[in-house]
Structure formats: C-alpha cells, structure tokens
Motif scaffolding. Structure first.
Motif, PDB file in Angstrom:
ATOM      1  N   ASN A  21      19.241  -5.416  47.468  1.00  0.00           N
ATOM      2  CA  ASN A  21      18.718  -6.530  48.271  1.00  0.00           C
ATOM      3  C   ASN A  21      19.836  -7.418  48.793  1.00  0.00           C
ATOM      4  OD1 ASN A  21      16.064  -5.737  47.950  1.00  0.00           O
ATOM      5  ND2 ASN A  21      15.699  -7.075  46.200  1.00  0.00           N
ATOM      6  N   VAL A  22      20.782  -7.749  47.937  1.00  0.00           N
ATOM      7  CA  VAL A  22      21.885  -8.630  48.333  1.00  0.00           C
ATOM      8  C   VAL A  22      22.739  -7.980  49.429  1.00  0.00           C
ATOM      9  CG1 VAL A  22      24.062  -9.634  47.518  1.00  0.00           C
ATOM     10  CG2 VAL A  22      21.991  -9.912  46.183  1.00  0.00           C
ATOM     11  N   CYS A  23      22.894  -6.679  49.360  1.00  0.00           N
ATOM     12  CA  CYS A  23      23.781  -5.978  50.290  1.00  0.00           C
ATOM     13  C   CYS A  23      23.068  -5.427  51.516  1.00  0.00           C
ATOM     14  CB  CYS A  23      24.509  -4.853  49.555  1.00  0.00           C
ATOM     15  SG  CYS A  23      25.645  -5.472  48.303  1.00  0.00           S
ATOM     16  N   PHE A  24      21.788  -5.708  51.648  1.00  0.00           N
ATOM     17  CA  PHE A  24      21.038  -5.226  52.811  1.00  0.00           C
ATOM     18  C   PHE A  24      21.460  -5.988  54.059  1.00  0.00           C
ATOM     19  CE2 PHE A  24      17.438  -5.396  55.712  1.00  0.00           C
ATOM     20  CZ  PHE A  24      17.200  -4.044  55.889  1.00  0.00           C
ATOM     21  N   GLY A  25      21.554  -5.286  55.167  1.00  0.00           N
ATOM     22  CA  GLY A  25      21.827  -5.932  56.445  1.00  0.00           C
ATOM     23  C   GLY A  25      23.023  -5.342  57.152  1.00  0.00           C
ATOM     24  N   ARG A  33      29.111  -9.604  52.121  1.00  0.00           N
ATOM     25  CA  ARG A  33      28.473  -9.452  50.805  1.00  0.00           C
ATOM     26  C   ARG A  33      28.719  -8.065  50.235  1.00  0.00           C
ATOM     27  NH1 ARG A  33      24.320 -11.966  53.642  1.00  0.00           N
ATOM     28  NH2 ARG A  33      23.105 -10.040  53.690  1.00  0.00           N
ATOM     29  N   LYS A  34      28.630  -7.043  51.071  1.00  0.00           N
ATOM     30  CA  LYS A  34      28.879  -5.668  50.629  1.00  0.00           C
ATOM     31  C   LYS A  34      30.296  -5.534  50.079  1.00  0.00           C
ATOM     32  CE  LYS A  34      26.056  -3.933  54.433  1.00  0.00           C
ATOM     33  NZ  LYS A  34      24.896  -3.302  53.850  1.00  0.00           N
ATOM     34  N   GLN A  35      31.252  -6.109  50.784  1.00  0.00           N
ATOM     35  CA  GLN A  35      32.641  -5.996  50.356  1.00  0.00           C
ATOM     36  C   GLN A  35      32.883  -6.767  49.059  1.00  0.00           C
ATOM     37  OE1 GLN A  35      34.668  -3.854  51.563  1.00  0.00           O
ATOM     38  NE2 GLN A  35      36.326  -4.411  50.191  1.00  0.00           N
ATOM     39  N   ARG A  36      32.318  -7.948  48.952  1.00  0.00           N
ATOM     40  CA  ARG A  36      32.465  -8.720  47.711  1.00  0.00           C
ATOM     41  C   ARG A  36      31.844  -7.983  46.532  1.00  0.00           C
ATOM     42  NH1 ARG A  36      31.294 -13.179  51.076  1.00  0.00           N
ATOM     43  NH2 ARG A  36      29.155 -13.244  50.317  1.00  0.00           N
ATOM     44  N   ALA A  37      30.694  -7.369  46.756  1.00  0.00           N
ATOM     45  CA  ALA A  37      30.037  -6.612  45.685  1.00  0.00           C
ATOM     46  C   ALA A  37      30.899  -5.429  45.270  1.00  0.00           C
ATOM     47  CB  ALA A  37      28.656  -6.135  46.142  1.00  0.00           C
ATOM     48  N   ALA A  38      31.458  -4.733  46.241  1.00  0.00           N
ATOM     49  CA  ALA A  38      32.298  -3.569  45.926  1.00  0.00           C
ATOM     50  C   ALA A  38      33.538  -3.988  45.147  1.00  0.00           C
ATOM     51  CB  ALA A  38      32.694  -2.842  47.211  1.00  0.00           C
TER      52      ALA A  38
END
Length: 80
Positions: A21-25, A33-38
C-alpha cells in the motif's frame, strides 16, 4: 514488525500488505517511497516472508510489484 516476528505468518502477510500500500503509485512521491522502502530493507524482508511462509505468496507478490515498479534507474536497481 516483519523483522521482529519472522515466524508469524500473519505479521508477515500484513507487513507485505502495508508495504504494498505504501509503495503503490507512479508519481514522484510514490517513487521516493519505493526507494526509501528498498533502502530500509523492504525487499529483503518481503523475500524472507516468501521463503518462510508460502501461504502469503499473493501478498508477497503484490508487495514486490509495488516496491519494484518503475522504469527509472532506481527502479531498475531495485529489480536486481
């Protein structure tokens, strides 16, 4: 939570749901957000959940798709 409770399938499933959910979009904020999560270890946590709990494969796949989606250089690196 995923790292603190690796043997709990429910925690792993809900953790993957949250990451997905956080990385959707596909806008700039989503890519950030995707990069921070990775960088924070999300991909490794997702893969660990997949290996430990085959029953959560659907949520694992959704999380991986959302974290790795993109065509920029960072997305290509996340896919490695």
């Amino acid at each position: 939570a995923m790292q603190a409770h690796p043997q709990e399938a429910g925690v792993q499933e809900e953790g993957c749901r949250a990451l997905g959910n956080v990385c959707f979009g596909s806008d700039a904020a989503a890519f950030a957000r995707k990069q921070r999560a990775a960088v924070a270890g999300a991909i490794e946590a997702i893969v660990a959940a997949m290996r430990a709990h085959p029953q959560v494969q659907k949520m694992v796949c959704r999380a991986l798709v959302n974290v790795c989606f993109g065509t920029d250089g960072a997305a290509l690196a996340r896919k490695q």
